[in-house]
Write a protein that holds these residues in place. Structure first.
Motif, PDB file in Angstrom:
ATOM      1  N   THR A  53       0.921  -1.398  -0.168  1.00 37.54           N
ATOM      2  CA  THR A  53      -0.076   0.195  -0.174  1.00 37.54           C
ATOM      3  C   THR A  53       0.759   1.149   0.126  1.00 37.54           C
ATOM      4  OG1 THR A  53      -1.840  -1.101   1.152  1.00 37.54           O
ATOM      5  CG2 THR A  53      -2.039   1.196   1.164  1.00 37.54           C
ATOM      6  N   PHE A 201      -9.773  -3.306   3.271  1.00 39.47           N
ATOM      7  CA  PHE A 201      -9.534  -1.927   2.841  1.00 39.47           C
ATOM      8  C   PHE A 201     -10.342  -1.356   1.945  1.00 39.47           C
ATOM      9  CE2 PHE A 201      -6.050   0.649   0.866  1.00 39.47           C
ATOM     10  CZ  PHE A 201      -5.988   1.722   1.702  1.00 39.47           C
ATOM     11  N   GLY A 217      -7.423  -0.341   7.185  1.00 38.27           N
ATOM     12  CA  GLY A 217      -8.795  -0.712   7.298  1.00 38.27           C
ATOM     13  C   GLY A 217      -9.160  -2.001   7.053  1.00 38.27           C
TER      14      GLY A 217
END
Ligand code: ADP
Ligand code: ASP
Ligand code: MG
Length: 472
Positions: A53, A201, A217
């Motif tokens: 990410t 997420f 998330g």
């Protein structure tokens, strides 16, 4: 049925994926033994491979700066890493299909990045499209790997299954719509006795625009899916043995907390215990679903169980956490503070700019609040300045000591503050529930403050009774 969420380090490479598959297999066997032929699940939710990410957000930044070649080179690098990890898929046909899917995802990313590079602008919407790719890719790999090992799985596109609002990079789930979408995209998979595998997420708006739930998330995704489908347990598989008494990156030898309440866990997660995304507990509370934090490297360790109630502990504190990157906003108004409506007016400004405040303290002429998301702070300050004097101080941190023992022992607050010694306190707050005591310090004092608190309240051996008092 359980939801099993695996974080970035638990899907980082082939060895991690081998462990993941053994864990899923064991869960499936345990379910089959308990529930017989009707066993469903588990549902598997995965993060992006560890570090991906961050890399994707870096690619977006490169594109935004017009560095198309750099962005595409980074994407090719990431593509290669995913291809290497895909060697975990032992079945030739399944692997070939997977590599085709990965190539298509990366081709699409290259197109997006090239276009953004020309515009030299990456809006939050496009950041989400790029960042979401990490979980789309990892979940495709995990689904293929399970299938190749004879664990029947089906990839589920989270952009179809999780419906959110349009607040990019911090989207909120829409529960009724998500439940309906899960009935369409996940329930049939479960009914066919397959294992749904989806990226955490990630979600999408009603109109199909990709969103993300905020950093970390994927835990939240697992809880959303678990609560919408009413599962029996939500498991968070990570790289530590459970919720620890403090941040292992800061204090020496934190210990596992075996059992903790929803309320304690949400306070800790909210105030910096990164092991759990702060919103994770809300959906679990709403349907009273136990959450378990487990270590994917030590699958047999007990982990931490989080439930509505927990057995009374002798320990006065359960854990201490710290959240860095906080800004303190001081709002002073000699004329208006005591006037009726002042606080309402003040908070309505934060509300209008969708900027949550965490800690609040007041004095006769001023109000101090802390803000974690400072994106819209300049606008907030400008508006507040029309009726008060405002000053901001960044690089601050919130330290939070949590424990139901704070309610029992009136001397605890004083002992907590005494333990941090000469570290300057900027704000101090203890709320009505008295489950935590929270104070604000400079970011650079966090290691000292946390270590002192931890030594005082969690040392494995009794230190001087006058410092530590009673200890469980
Ligand atoms: P994942 O990728 O599995 O979601 P995270 O990195 O998001 O994992 O969260 C796990 C990390 O949280 C641990 O490696 C640890 O360094 C950090 N952490 C911070 N505070 C705590 C705490 N109180 N208990 C456990 N872990 C914590
Ligand atoms: N991959 C996302 C992140 O790094 C979400 C997660 O891992 O939970 O923030
Ligand atoms: Mg995490």
């Amino acid at each position: 049925m359980v939801v099993m969420k695996f974080g970035g380090t638990s899907v980082a490479d082939r060895a991690a994926l081998d462990r993941l598959m053994a864990i899923v297999r064991a869960q499936r066997q345990a379910d089959a033994q308990q529930e017989g032929g009707d066993a469903r699940g588990p549902i598997v939710v995965v993060s992006a491979l560890s570090g991906v990410t961050d890399r994707l957000l870096g690619v977006a930044a490169q594109a935004g700066a017009g560095d198309i070649d750099g962005a595409i080179a980074s994407l090719r690098d990431l593509h290669q890493r995913h291809v290497t990890v895909s060697e975990v898929v032992t079945d030739e046909a399944i692997r070939t299909a997977l590599l085709g899917d990965l190539a298509a995802e990366f081709a699409e990313l290259e197109r997006v990045v090239a276009a953004l590079g020309v515009l030299r602008e990456v809006s939050p919407r496009w950041m989400d499209t790029i960042a979401a790719a990490g979980e789309i890719l990892s979940s495709r790999i995990v689904a293929a790997a399970l299938n190749a090992q004879g664990l029947p799985a089906a990839w589920v596109d989270s952009r179809l299954a999780v419906v959110t609002d349009g607040e990019h990079q911090a989207a909120a789930p829409q529960f009724p719509e998500t439940t309906a979408a899960l009935m369409i995209h996940v329930d049939p998979v479960l009914a066919a006795h397959r294992i749904p595998v989806m990226g955490g997420f990630v979600g999408a708006t009603r109109d199909g625009v990709t969103t993300t739930l905020g950093r970390g998330g994927s835990d939240y995704s697992a809880a959303i899916v678990g609560s919408c489908l009413g599962v029996g347990e939500i498991q968070i598989w990570t790289d530590v043995d459970g919720m620890l008494t403090s941040d292992p990156r800061i204090v020496d030898e934190p210990q596992v907390v075996p059992h903790i309440s929803f309320a304690e866990a949400s306070e800790l997660a909210y105030f910096g215990a990164k092991v759990l995304h702060p919103a994770t507990i809300q959906p679990a509370v709403a349907r009273n679903i136990p959450v378990r934090i487990l270590n994917s490297r030590r699958a047999n360790a007990r982990g931490t169980l989080i439930t509505a109630e927990r057995p009374v502990s002798e320990r006065p504190l359960t854990a201490v956490a710290a959240k860095k990157g906080v800004t303190v906003v001081d709002i002073t108004s000699t004329r208006m503070l005591m006037a009726h409506g002042f606080l309402g007016r003040l908070f309505s400004v934060f509300d209008r700019y969708r900027t949550p405040v965490d800690v609040v303290t007041t004095s006769e002429v001023s109000v101090s609040v802390t803000v974690d998301d400072a994106r819209r702070l300049p606008a907030v300050v400008e508006e507040l300045s029309s009726f008060a004097e405002v000053s901001c101080e960044g690089q601050m941190a919130i330290v939070c000591a949590v424990g139901d023992g704070l309610q029992r022992d009136p001397a605890m607050a004083a002992r907590v503050l005494a333990a941090v010694g000469d570290v300057p306190l900027r704000m101090v707050s203890q709320a009505a529930g008295r489950r935590n005591i929270t104070f604000v310090i400079r970011e650079r004092d966090v290691p000292t403050a946390l270590s002192r608190l931890h030594e005082t309240f969690f040392a494995p051996y009794p230190v001087s009774a006058s410092v530590a008092g009673t200890r469980g």
